[in-house]
Design an enzyme around this catalytic site. Structure first.
Site, PDB file in Angstrom:
ATOM      1  N   THR A  86       0.868  -1.186   0.000  1.00 48.57           N
ATOM      2  CA  THR A  86       0.000   0.000   0.000  1.00 48.57           C
ATOM      3  C   THR A  86       0.907   1.239   0.000  1.00 48.57           C
ATOM      4  O   THR A  86       0.973   1.968   0.983  1.00 48.57           O
ATOM      5  CB  THR A  86      -0.908   0.017   1.253  1.00 48.57           C
ATOM      6  N   THR A 121      -1.031  -2.829   5.911  1.00 52.85           N
ATOM      7  CA  THR A 121      -1.389  -1.644   6.698  1.00 52.85           C
ATOM      8  C   THR A 121      -2.241  -0.740   5.826  1.00 52.85           C
ATOM      9  O   THR A 121      -1.781  -0.233   4.806  1.00 52.85           O
ATOM     10  CB  THR A 121      -0.121  -0.926   7.173  1.00 52.85           C
ATOM     11  N   GLY A 257      18.426  10.465  16.997  1.00 51.18           N
ATOM     12  CA  GLY A 257      19.390  10.157  15.926  1.00 51.18           C
ATOM     13  C   GLY A 257      18.998  10.844  14.640  1.00 51.18           C
ATOM     14  O   GLY A 257      18.670  12.031  14.627  1.00 51.18           O
ATOM     15  N   GLY A 261      12.679   5.938   9.710  1.00 47.77           N
ATOM     16  CA  GLY A 261      12.495   5.739   8.273  1.00 47.77           C
ATOM     17  C   GLY A 261      11.803   4.407   8.057  1.00 47.77           C
ATOM     18  O   GLY A 261      11.122   3.894   8.936  1.00 47.77           O
ATOM     19  N   CYS A 264       7.168   1.888   6.938  1.00 49.94           N
ATOM     20  CA  CYS A 264       5.972   1.947   7.785  1.00 49.94           C
ATOM     21  C   CYS A 264       5.753   3.313   8.408  1.00 49.94           C
ATOM     22  O   CYS A 264       4.790   4.002   8.073  1.00 49.94           O
ATOM     23  CB  CYS A 264       6.058   0.871   8.861  1.00 49.94           C
ATOM     24  N   LYS A 267       5.120   6.672   6.173  1.00 47.94           N
ATOM     25  CA  LYS A 267       3.857   6.702   5.420  1.00 47.94           C
ATOM     26  C   LYS A 267       2.654   6.528   6.355  1.00 47.94           C
ATOM     27  O   LYS A 267       1.602   7.105   6.118  1.00 47.94           O
ATOM     28  CB  LYS A 267       3.876   5.692   4.274  1.00 47.94           C
ATOM     29  N   LYS A 324      17.464   0.799   9.146  1.00 45.65           N
ATOM     30  CA  LYS A 324      17.770   0.388  10.517  1.00 45.65           C
ATOM     31  C   LYS A 324      18.619  -0.874  10.415  1.00 45.65           C
ATOM     32  O   LYS A 324      18.755  -1.440   9.322  1.00 45.65           O
ATOM     33  CB  LYS A 324      16.493   0.149  11.316  1.00 45.65           C
TER      34      LYS A 324
HETATM   35  C1  UGA Z   1       7.442  -0.731  12.636  1.00 46.45           C
HETATM   36  C2  UGA Z   1       6.852  -1.119  13.989  1.00 46.45           C
HETATM   37  O1  UGA Z   1       7.868  -1.163  14.995  1.00 46.45           O
HETATM   38  C3  UGA Z   1       6.167  -2.487  13.910  1.00 46.45           C
HETATM   39  O2  UGA Z   1       5.544  -2.786  15.157  1.00 46.45           O
HETATM   40  C4  UGA Z   1       5.105  -2.443  12.792  1.00 46.45           C
HETATM   41  O3  UGA Z   1       4.475  -3.699  12.639  1.00 46.45           O
HETATM   42  C5  UGA Z   1       5.782  -2.075  11.480  1.00 46.45           C
HETATM   43  O4  UGA Z   1       6.425  -0.782  11.633  1.00 46.45           O
HETATM   44  C6  UGA Z   1       4.719  -2.005  10.399  1.00 46.45           C
HETATM   45  O5  UGA Z   1       3.773  -1.226  10.528  1.00 46.45           O
HETATM   46  O6  UGA Z   1       4.794  -2.784   9.452  1.00 46.45           O
HETATM   47  P1  UGA Z   1       9.714  -1.306  11.319  1.00 46.45           P
HETATM   48  O7  UGA Z   1       9.303  -0.276  10.329  1.00 46.45           O
HETATM   49  O8  UGA Z   1      10.218  -2.623  10.844  1.00 46.45           O
HETATM   50  O9  UGA Z   1       8.494  -1.645  12.326  1.00 46.45           O
HETATM   51  O10 UGA Z   1      10.902  -0.663  12.159  1.00 46.45           O
HETATM   52  P2  UGA Z   1      11.157  -0.115  13.633  1.00 46.45           P
HETATM   53  O11 UGA Z   1      12.041  -1.042  14.354  1.00 46.45           O
HETATM   54  O12 UGA Z   1       9.887   0.270  14.304  1.00 46.45           O
HETATM   55  O13 UGA Z   1      12.007   1.202  13.294  1.00 46.45           O
HETATM   56  C7  UGA Z   1      11.436   2.251  12.513  1.00 46.45           C
HETATM   57  C8  UGA Z   1      12.390   3.406  12.398  1.00 46.45           C
HETATM   58  O14 UGA Z   1      12.512   4.091  13.635  1.00 46.45           O
HETATM   59  C9  UGA Z   1      13.838   3.003  12.002  1.00 46.45           C
HETATM   60  O15 UGA Z   1      14.302   3.915  11.024  1.00 46.45           O
HETATM   61  C10 UGA Z   1      14.620   3.151  13.285  1.00 46.45           C
HETATM   62  O16 UGA Z   1      15.970   3.453  13.068  1.00 46.45           O
HETATM   63  C11 UGA Z   1      13.887   4.317  13.930  1.00 46.45           C
HETATM   64  N1  UGA Z   1      14.031   4.386  15.397  1.00 46.45           N
HETATM   65  C12 UGA Z   1      13.565   3.389  16.185  1.00 46.45           C
HETATM   66  C13 UGA Z   1      14.648   5.495  15.965  1.00 46.45           C
HETATM   67  O17 UGA Z   1      15.087   6.433  15.253  1.00 46.45           O
HETATM   68  N2  UGA Z   1      14.762   5.578  17.324  1.00 46.45           N
HETATM   69  C14 UGA Z   1      14.290   4.600  18.143  1.00 46.45           C
HETATM   70  O18 UGA Z   1      14.427   4.734  19.371  1.00 46.45           O
HETATM   71  C15 UGA Z   1      13.691   3.474  17.549  1.00 46.45           C
END
Ligand code: UGA
Length: 462
Positions: A86, A121, A257, A261, A264, A267, A324
């Site tokens: 999506t 989503t 940081g 990005g 998920c 958007k 990440k």
């Molecule tokens: C996220 C959610 O954590 C999941 O629960 C959800 O199912 C998913 O989106 C989705 O909707 O499909 P994801 O996008 O894989 O998962 O990644 P995250 O681990 O949540 O990290 C997202 C971004 O936030 C990364 O760029 C990460 O570097 C950043 N981040 C995370 C930070 O800048 N600081 C933090 O403390 C944690």
């Protein structure tokens, strides 16, 4: 149970192999025949820890199969998951074309009662659209195909773990038969005690939006705090540690940081804000979350510019391009956006990443790449650490120092211990913490000179 999973991207493929692992018979349906051939050969089209293993086991047991033919996948399936992409449109709304196509395929090929589950989503209200589409396509099946919402909470890089040991399973369902089928589907997990929430469809849809938006808000709060800490001479990592000690806040998702990005959060925050507007609520808080996220990236860019004066003629080593760690995904990667800003400003950018370089180069061919962090740093005027890979946390700083032209390190994820970085001879700029200057090299220079003939003569004179 017989299950059909439509779409074999991150969510769909992980769902398919995980359900096969739990004992169900799963057919993954994808419109891309090349992808289907790759999957049949046992190769995952993207990197996800543990996925190769589950895919191989599923194929070997015959419990998972892949096809591009809806006529082979849909008939007989009791549950059809819609896991197609999506992507965001220019307006910020999610494009639901693929969801509608998948719905029509199910309606066209279904032969008996089934639950049609939206797992992609999607904006709240999509389940109603799916129901309407089925009614338009096959009115005679309207009472047999029941729509449900089953949002996923898996994180890339930990997707298998999040699916097989979930902190919650959320099912929005309004028909008793469909509810019973989904309880049966997830019984292998609920028997192990994993929490199962059964709600209305609207509640499930909004709950998914709320979870992602809240997590993004935590990150943006930490990034806004970082800006204040820099101005006040405080250290954001200590401030968030103090905050996180309060169980009502908890320490997760408070790492300042480069900003969030991936496919998920950026958007979803935008789509939720748009949806709220359509529903008559101005969710200004979410606009502020997105703005703080942009600001975090530009603040790091400004730091690099400040450290290097002009960016033209400068070489920058970019360590980490994935959005990440533990993924090769560069979609909406802040690291890649930063690289693009640096390239646009005239710098040469040499990137290293343990897994994401091919995807990064495909998206940004002006990027140069290096096989390891030290090669990326060779002759660099600045090293920028953008993704907190475990491998980068264990950098040999002395070796890195020997490679660079200027000893300037921007730790855009506050990954490294500033004491160690400074001890290795770098000036280090973290995010939301005071910069630390490398010890002036005068002493080392003096020792070096003292070892030469000039130095020896000077010693005699002294
Ligand atoms: C996220 C959610 O954590 C999941 O629960 C959800 O199912 C998913 O989106 C989705 O909707 O499909 P994801 O996008 O894989 O998962 O990644 P995250 O681990 O949540 O990290 C997202 C971004 O936030 C990364 O760029 C990460 O570097 C950043 N981040 C995370 C930070 O800048 N600081 C933090 O403390 C944690």
């Amino acid at each position: 149970m017989r299950v059909c999973v439509i779409g074999t991207g991150h969510v769909g493929l992980v769902t398919a192999v995980a359900l096969a692992h739990l004992g169900h018979e799963v057919v993954g349906l994808d419109s891309d025949p090349e992808r289907v051939a790759t999957l049949r050969a046992g190769r995952a089209p993207f990197f996800e820890p543990g996925l190769d293993h589950l895919l191989a086991a599923g194929l070997a047991s015959g419990r998972v199969a892949f096809t591009d033919d809806a006529a082979a996948a849909v008939p007989g399936a009791e549950v059809c998951f819609i896991c197609v992409g999506t992507p965001p449109k220019a307006s910020g709304q999610a494009s639901l074309v693929a969801v509608e196509r998948a719905t029509r395929a199910v309606a066209h090929h279904a032969t008996g009662p089934a639950v049609v589950v939206e797992k992609s989503t999607v904006p709240a209200g999509t389940a109603w659209r799916i129901t309407r589409t089925i009614a338009n396509e096959r009115p005679e099946l309207a009472g047999l195909l029941h729509v449900a919402s089953n949002p996923e909470f898996l994180r890339e890089g930990r997707a298998i773990e999040d699916t097989l040991s979930p902190d919650r399973i959320l099912v929005g369902v309004e028909d008793a038969w469909a509810a019973a089928r989904l309880r049966e589907l997830y019984r292998p997990l609920t028997e192990q005690g994993y929490p199962y929430f059964e709600t209305t469809i609207a509640t499930a849809e909004i709950a998914k939006h709320a979870c992602n938006a809240f997590l993004a808000m935590k990150i943006s709060f930490a990034n806004a705090l970082a800006r204040i800490c820099e101005a006040a001479g405080a250290d954001v990592t200590d401030v968030t540690a103090v905050m996180g000690a309060d169980p009502r806040i908890n320490p997760h998702f408070l790492a300042a940081g480069l900003g969030y990005g991936g496919f998920c959060f950026p958007k979803d925050v935008q789509a939720f804000e748009r949806l709220a507007g359509e529903l008559g609520y101005d969710f200004a808080l979410l606009r502020a979350v997105a703005a703080a996220n942009d600001d975090a990236l530009h603040a790091v860019f400004a730091k690099i510019e400040h450290a290097l004066w002009n960016l033209e003629d400068k070489r920058i080593a970019l360590l980490g391009v994935a959005f990440k760690p533990d993924t090769d995904d560069v979609r909406f990667s802040p690291a890649l956006r930063l690289a693009e800003l640096l390239l646009a400003a005239g710098a040469e950018v040499v990137a290293y990443d343990p897994a994401a370089l091919p995807n990064a180069l495909a998206e940004q061919p002006a990027l140069r790449s290096a096989p390891d962090p030290y090669a990326a740093a060779a002759g660099a005027h600045c090293v920028v650490l953008c993704t907190e890979w475990g491998e980068l946390a264990r950098l040999d700083l002395a070796r890195l120092r020997a490679a660079v032209a200027y000893p300037i390190l921007i730790d855009a994820r506050n990954l490294l211990d500033p004491d160690e970085v400074v001890a290795a001879g770098f000036t280090v700029h973290g995010v939301g913490r005071p910069p630390r200057e490398a010890a002036p090299p005068v002493e080392a220079f003096r020792r070096e000179v003292d070892g030469t003939a000039v130095g020896a003569a000077r010693m005699r004179l002294r």
